[in-house]
Design an enzyme around this catalytic site. Sequence first.
Site, mmCIF file in Angstrom:
data_model
loop_
_atom_site.group_PDB
_atom_site.id
_atom_site.type_symbol
_atom_site.label_atom_id
_atom_site.label_comp_id
_atom_site.label_asym_id
_atom_site.label_seq_id
_atom_site.Cartn_x
_atom_site.Cartn_y
_atom_site.Cartn_z
ATOM 1 N N GLU A 94 0.822 -1.206 0.000
ATOM 2 C CA GLU A 94 0.000 0.000 0.000
ATOM 3 C C GLU A 94 0.862 1.263 0.000
ATOM 4 O O GLU A 94 0.430 2.304 -0.495
ATOM 5 C CB GLU A 94 -0.982 -0.004 1.167
ATOM 6 C CG GLU A 94 -0.396 0.297 2.519
ATOM 7 C CD GLU A 94 -1.456 0.338 3.621
ATOM 8 O OE1 GLU A 94 -2.621 -0.073 3.361
ATOM 9 O OE2 GLU A 94 -1.122 0.765 4.728
ATOM 10 N N TYR A 140 -5.666 -11.113 -2.913
ATOM 11 C CA TYR A 140 -6.448 -11.182 -1.690
ATOM 12 C C TYR A 140 -7.820 -10.577 -2.019
ATOM 13 O O TYR A 140 -7.897 -9.541 -2.699
ATOM 14 C CB TYR A 140 -5.753 -10.393 -0.580
ATOM 15 C CG TYR A 140 -6.469 -10.500 0.737
ATOM 16 C CD1 TYR A 140 -6.455 -11.694 1.450
ATOM 17 C CD2 TYR A 140 -7.175 -9.422 1.247
ATOM 18 C CE1 TYR A 140 -7.133 -11.809 2.654
ATOM 19 C CE2 TYR A 140 -7.855 -9.527 2.458
ATOM 20 C CZ TYR A 140 -7.831 -10.722 3.153
ATOM 21 O OH TYR A 140 -8.504 -10.832 4.343
#
Length: 204
Positions: A94, A140
């Site tokens: 991220e 994910y």
Amino acid sequence: MEKSKKILFLTGDFTEDYETMVPFQMLQMVGYEVHAVCPDKKKGDTVKTAIHDFEGDQTYSEKPGHNFVLNYTFSEVNPGDYEGLVIAGGRAPEYLRLNQGVLDITKYFAENNKPLAAICHGIQILTAARVVNGRKLTAYPAVGPEVELAGGTYVNVPVDDVVVDRNLVTSPAWPAHPKFIRAFLDVMGVKIDLGELVSAEATV
């Protein structure tokens, strides 16, 4: 395989522990020189890993993992020196996806059709680099909407499975490591002769 062949391995602080430790060691095991790097860090520096697990909550829990030692300096990376790129998951992607150097490296492998593997949240770097348009991949599940928004087709597979689209290899999370690494090696053109293993066992 010649020992000189290299893999670039991208990781960072609070990467998922297994998703850094296991692929790094497995790729070394088969003979690759694996350069583990993180932006703004150099050879000998460490990244902190995190252990993600499922314990009955609505999302994964997070606990401290190992301190993983980087063995190469990010600023010295020349993408052309590497046969393939592997991107670890966890929380690191991220913030790594905000680094232009990371995006440029990822684009290099995508645009040159070189083997490119990402697992779990590592797919966030692929979407930020805008290299998933028209591709089929997994991630994910919480990253699935990002894949679709970036023009890719998100494939929902079991947590221990893998999706391969030409040079691109993706998996949802660390339980997929056996299939994930095997598929990446297939894309790399590496064949492991299990006949030799059987012969060795027969002589024991």
